[in-house]
Design a protein around this motif. Structure first.
Motif, PDB file in Angstrom:
ATOM      1  N   GLU A  55       0.661  -1.167   0.134  1.00  0.00           N
ATOM      2  CA  GLU A  55      -0.084  -0.152   0.058  1.00  0.00           C
ATOM      3  C   GLU A  55       0.824   1.354   0.032  1.00  0.00           C
ATOM      4  OE1 GLU A  55      -3.833   0.098   0.309  1.00  0.00           O
ATOM      5  OE2 GLU A  55      -3.084  -1.331  -1.064  1.00  0.00           O
ATOM      6  N   ALA A  56       1.975   1.173   0.792  1.00  0.00           N
ATOM      7  CA  ALA A  56       2.886   2.655   0.658  1.00  0.00           C
ATOM      8  C   ALA A  56       3.458   2.501  -0.646  1.00  0.00           C
ATOM      9  CB  ALA A  56       4.106   2.138   1.617  1.00  0.00           C
ATOM     10  N   GLY A  57       3.774   1.422  -1.381  1.00  0.00           N
ATOM     11  CA  GLY A  57       4.086   1.435  -2.872  1.00  0.00           C
ATOM     12  C   GLY A  57       3.188   2.182  -3.697  1.00  0.00           C
ATOM     13  N   LEU A  58       1.967   1.902  -3.654  1.00  0.00           N
ATOM     14  CA  LEU A  58       0.989   2.447  -4.393  1.00  0.00           C
ATOM     15  C   LEU A  58       0.929   4.052  -3.826  1.00  0.00           C
ATOM     16  CD1 LEU A  58      -2.311   0.159  -4.374  1.00  0.00           C
ATOM     17  CD2 LEU A  58      -0.636   0.480  -6.103  1.00  0.00           C
ATOM     18  N   GLY A  59       1.143   4.202  -2.578  1.00  0.00           N
ATOM     19  CA  GLY A  59       0.869   5.840  -2.197  1.00  0.00           C
ATOM     20  C   GLY A  59       2.152   6.649  -2.344  1.00  0.00           C
ATOM     21  N   GLY A  60       3.175   5.870  -2.612  1.00  0.00           N
ATOM     22  CA  GLY A  60       4.525   6.808  -2.990  1.00  0.00           C
ATOM     23  C   GLY A  60       4.233   7.067  -4.650  1.00  0.00           C
ATOM     24  N   VAL A  61       3.681   6.291  -5.324  1.00  0.00           N
ATOM     25  CA  VAL A  61       3.466   6.962  -6.788  1.00  0.00           C
ATOM     26  C   VAL A  61       2.525   8.006  -6.843  1.00  0.00           C
ATOM     27  CG1 VAL A  61       2.234   5.912  -8.822  1.00  0.00           C
ATOM     28  CG2 VAL A  61       3.928   4.496  -7.705  1.00  0.00           C
ATOM     29  N   ILE A  62       1.437   7.778  -6.069  1.00  0.00           N
ATOM     30  CA  ILE A  62       0.442   8.947  -6.146  1.00  0.00           C
ATOM     31  C   ILE A  62       1.084  10.211  -5.524  1.00  0.00           C
ATOM     32  CG2 ILE A  62      -1.822   9.677  -5.222  1.00  0.00           C
ATOM     33  CD1 ILE A  62      -1.877   7.393  -7.382  1.00  0.00           C
ATOM     34  N   PHE A  63       1.603  10.055  -4.427  1.00  0.00           N
ATOM     35  CA  PHE A  63       2.555  11.218  -3.901  1.00  0.00           C
ATOM     36  C   PHE A  63       3.562  11.917  -4.930  1.00  0.00           C
ATOM     37  CE2 PHE A  63       6.188  13.247  -2.005  1.00  0.00           C
ATOM     38  CZ  PHE A  63       5.519  13.898  -1.158  1.00  0.00           C
ATOM     39  N   GLU A  64       4.257  10.973  -5.643  1.00  0.00           N
ATOM     40  CA  GLU A  64       4.948  11.692  -6.613  1.00  0.00           C
ATOM     41  C   GLU A  64       4.502  12.274  -7.869  1.00  0.00           C
ATOM     42  OE1 GLU A  64       8.957   9.802  -8.991  1.00  0.00           O
ATOM     43  OE2 GLU A  64       8.708   9.197  -7.063  1.00  0.00           O
ATOM     44  N   SER A  65       3.445  11.587  -8.069  1.00  0.00           N
ATOM     45  CA  SER A  65       2.705  12.180  -9.391  1.00  0.00           C
ATOM     46  C   SER A  65       1.910  13.440  -9.164  1.00  0.00           C
ATOM     47  CB  SER A  65       1.771  11.068 -10.007  1.00  0.00           C
ATOM     48  OG  SER A  65       2.417   9.850 -10.583  1.00  0.00           O
ATOM     49  N   GLU A  66       1.730  13.721  -7.951  1.00  0.00           N
ATOM     50  CA  GLU A  66       1.241  14.925  -7.637  1.00  0.00           C
ATOM     51  C   GLU A  66       2.049  16.119  -6.872  1.00  0.00           C
ATOM     52  OE1 GLU A  66      -1.873  13.810  -5.177  1.00  0.00           O
ATOM     53  OE2 GLU A  66      -3.289  13.061  -6.797  1.00  0.00           O
ATOM     54  N   ASP A  67       3.470  15.742  -6.820  1.00  0.00           N
ATOM     55  CA  ASP A  67       4.347  16.758  -6.446  1.00  0.00           C
ATOM     56  C   ASP A  67       4.849  17.839  -7.113  1.00  0.00           C
ATOM     57  OD1 ASP A  67       6.586  17.475  -4.972  1.00  0.00           O
ATOM     58  OD2 ASP A  67       7.906  15.914  -5.032  1.00  0.00           O
ATOM     59  N   LEU A  68       4.439  18.803  -6.753  1.00  0.00           N
ATOM     60  CA  LEU A  68       4.698  20.269  -7.640  1.00  0.00           C
ATOM     61  C   LEU A  68       6.035  20.391  -7.968  1.00  0.00           C
ATOM     62  CD1 LEU A  68       1.993  22.410  -5.844  1.00  0.00           C
ATOM     63  CD2 LEU A  68       1.780  21.075  -8.056  1.00  0.00           C
ATOM     64  N   ALA A  69       6.837  19.961  -7.030  1.00  0.00           N
ATOM     65  CA  ALA A  69       8.342  20.269  -7.098  1.00  0.00           C
ATOM     66  C   ALA A  69       8.650  19.165  -8.580  1.00  0.00           C
ATOM     67  CB  ALA A  69       9.124  19.846  -6.088  1.00  0.00           C
ATOM     68  N   ILE A  70       8.364  18.109  -8.764  1.00  0.00           N
ATOM     69  CA  ILE A  70       8.459  17.454  -9.879  1.00  0.00           C
ATOM     70  C   ILE A  70       8.083  17.784 -11.335  1.00  0.00           C
ATOM     71  CG2 ILE A  70       8.320  15.012 -10.866  1.00  0.00           C
ATOM     72  CD1 ILE A  70       8.809  13.830  -7.991  1.00  0.00           C
ATOM     73  N   LEU A  71       6.516  18.003 -10.854  1.00  0.00           N
ATOM     74  CA  LEU A  71       5.734  18.523 -12.128  1.00  0.00           C
ATOM     75  C   LEU A  71       6.382  19.818 -12.616  1.00  0.00           C
ATOM     76  CD1 LEU A  71       2.259  17.650 -10.665  1.00  0.00           C
ATOM     77  CD2 LEU A  71       3.762  16.225 -12.498  1.00  0.00           C
ATOM     78  N   SER A  72       7.122  20.573 -11.828  1.00  0.00           N
ATOM     79  CA  SER A  72       7.508  22.144 -12.530  1.00  0.00           C
ATOM     80  C   SER A  72       8.923  21.635 -12.872  1.00  0.00           C
ATOM     81  CB  SER A  72       7.477  23.134 -11.441  1.00  0.00           C
ATOM     82  OG  SER A  72       8.072  22.837  -9.981  1.00  0.00           O
ATOM     83  N   ASP A  73       9.433  20.577 -12.620  1.00  0.00           N
ATOM     84  CA  ASP A  73      10.944  20.566 -13.022  1.00  0.00           C
ATOM     85  C   ASP A  73      11.126  19.627 -14.511  1.00  0.00           C
ATOM     86  OD1 ASP A  73      13.824  19.942 -13.293  1.00  0.00           O
ATOM     87  OD2 ASP A  73      13.999  19.311 -11.135  1.00  0.00           O
ATOM     88  N   ASP A  74      11.534  20.175 -15.320  1.00  0.00           N
ATOM     89  CA  ASP A  74      11.476  19.433 -16.773  1.00  0.00           C
ATOM     90  C   ASP A  74      12.558  18.423 -16.705  1.00  0.00           C
ATOM     91  OD1 ASP A  74       9.377  20.992 -17.799  1.00  0.00           O
ATOM     92  OD2 ASP A  74      10.871  22.414 -18.744  1.00  0.00           O
ATOM     93  N   THR A  75      13.384  18.453 -15.931  1.00  0.00           N
ATOM     94  CA  THR A  75      14.665  17.429 -15.968  1.00  0.00           C
ATOM     95  C   THR A  75      14.225  16.038 -15.094  1.00  0.00           C
ATOM     96  OG1 THR A  75      15.752  18.144 -13.752  1.00  0.00           O
ATOM     97  CG2 THR A  75      16.191  19.100 -15.848  1.00  0.00           C
ATOM     98  N   VAL A  76      13.033  16.035 -14.431  1.00  0.00           N
ATOM     99  CA  VAL A  76      12.499  14.894 -13.388  1.00  0.00           C
ATOM    100  C   VAL A  76      11.124  14.677 -14.051  1.00  0.00           C
ATOM    101  CG1 VAL A  76      12.480  14.020 -11.280  1.00  0.00           C
ATOM    102  CG2 VAL A  76      14.132  15.732 -11.500  1.00  0.00           C
ATOM    103  N   ALA A  77      10.953  13.394 -14.193  1.00  0.00           N
ATOM    104  CA  ALA A  77       9.686  12.772 -14.411  1.00  0.00           C
ATOM    105  C   ALA A  77       9.016  11.981 -13.336  1.00  0.00           C
ATOM    106  CB  ALA A  77       9.743  11.965 -15.664  1.00  0.00           C
ATOM    107  N   ASP A  78       7.794  12.279 -13.256  1.00  0.00           N
ATOM    108  CA  ASP A  78       7.051  11.503 -12.247  1.00  0.00           C
ATOM    109  C   ASP A  78       6.849   9.973 -12.640  1.00  0.00           C
ATOM    110  OD1 ASP A  78       3.894  11.516 -12.958  1.00  0.00           O
ATOM    111  OD2 ASP A  78       4.969  13.074 -13.909  1.00  0.00           O
ATOM    112  N   PRO A  79       6.348   8.907 -11.836  1.00  0.00           N
ATOM    113  CA  PRO A  79       6.185   7.782 -12.472  1.00  0.00           C
ATOM    114  C   PRO A  79       5.132   7.804 -13.507  1.00  0.00           C
ATOM    115  CG  PRO A  79       6.092   7.742  -9.828  1.00  0.00           C
ATOM    116  CD  PRO A  79       5.959   9.111 -10.471  1.00  0.00           C
ATOM    117  N   LEU A  80       4.185   8.376 -13.520  1.00  0.00           N
ATOM    118  CA  LEU A  80       3.211   8.286 -14.542  1.00  0.00           C
ATOM    119  C   LEU A  80       3.692   8.731 -15.986  1.00  0.00           C
ATOM    120  CD1 LEU A  80      -0.327   9.172 -12.789  1.00  0.00           C
ATOM    121  CD2 LEU A  80       0.826   7.037 -12.944  1.00  0.00           C
ATOM    122  N   THR A  81       4.327  10.051 -15.838  1.00  0.00           N
ATOM    123  CA  THR A  81       4.926  10.579 -17.028  1.00  0.00           C
ATOM    124  C   THR A  81       5.955   9.682 -17.740  1.00  0.00           C
ATOM    125  OG1 THR A  81       4.413  12.811 -16.414  1.00  0.00           O
ATOM    126  CG2 THR A  81       5.959  12.480 -17.971  1.00  0.00           C
TER     127      THR A  81
END
Length: 194
Positions: A55-81
């Motif tokens: 469950e923590a593994g699932l939650g980590g993907v959701i957290f990272e995919s909604e992380d504004l620091a990652i979403l605004s950084d073109d050099t780092v991709a979230d898991p879904l992207t």
């Protein structure tokens, strides 16, 4: 007279041996049952700990995919992207396996928790007592028209990007991993011909 007394003593001895045998069988049976129940309890505890890690593994993907620091950084991709940029999976033909660490987009959750602004791939265990691993695998399925009100809101230039996320947990030394899957739908602009 002596013969009758000897026969009675022999019968008493046989009876005492039978009672002793019955008590021994009952004792061995009780110990065996107790050991079996202890193993079952340990197995259930291991399963629950591994499920929490999954469950923590699932939650980590959701957290990272909604992380504004990652979403605004073109050099780092979230898991879904990152998964969207890879090869799509056909769930009817391919299995999203916990143990396939090459094909899918993988993330790892350690005892430090998920970190903002980075891909969570650090080495380490989810917990140390007992030692448990927690990770996720993400795969892109396809792009399809959105159902329901999103058609009205978004129009034809918005589509739903469908993903499968599998959270995995495993007690170190165990031969199996406990897994839980999540289907994710993300509204995004439709690609050409999508």
């Amino acid at each position: 007279m002596k013969t009758a007394v000897l026969k009675q003593q022999g019968i008493v001895l046989v009876f005492a041996l039978l009672v002793l045998l019955c008590l021994t069988i009952l004792g061995v049976s009780s110990v065996s049952s107790s050991l079996m129940q202890s193993k079952m309890a340990q197995s259930m505890e291991s399963y629950n700990v591994a499920f929490d890690a999954a469950e923590a593994g699932l939650g980590g993907v959701i957290f990272e995919s909604e992380d504004l620091a990652i979403l605004s950084d073109d050099t780092v991709a979230d898991p879904l992207t990152e998964a969207r940029q890879g090869t799509a999976i056909d769930p009817a033909l391919q299995e999203l396996s916990c143990f396939d660490t090459a094909t899918w987009t993988n993330r790892r959750i350690t005892s430090a928790g998920v970190q903002s602004g980075v891909q969570n791939n650090a080495a380490g265990t989810y917990s140390d007592s007992p030692a448990v691993n927690s990770w996720s695998s993400t795969a892109f399925v396809d792009e399809r028209p959105c159902l329901g009100s999103s058609n009205v809101v978004g129009g034809s230039n918005i589509s739903c990007h469908i993903f499968i996320v599998k959270g995995c947990g495993q007690v170190v030394g165990s031969g199996y991993a406990v897994a839980n899957s999540l289907n994710v739908s993300v509204f995004a602009p439709a690609t050409n011909g999508g």
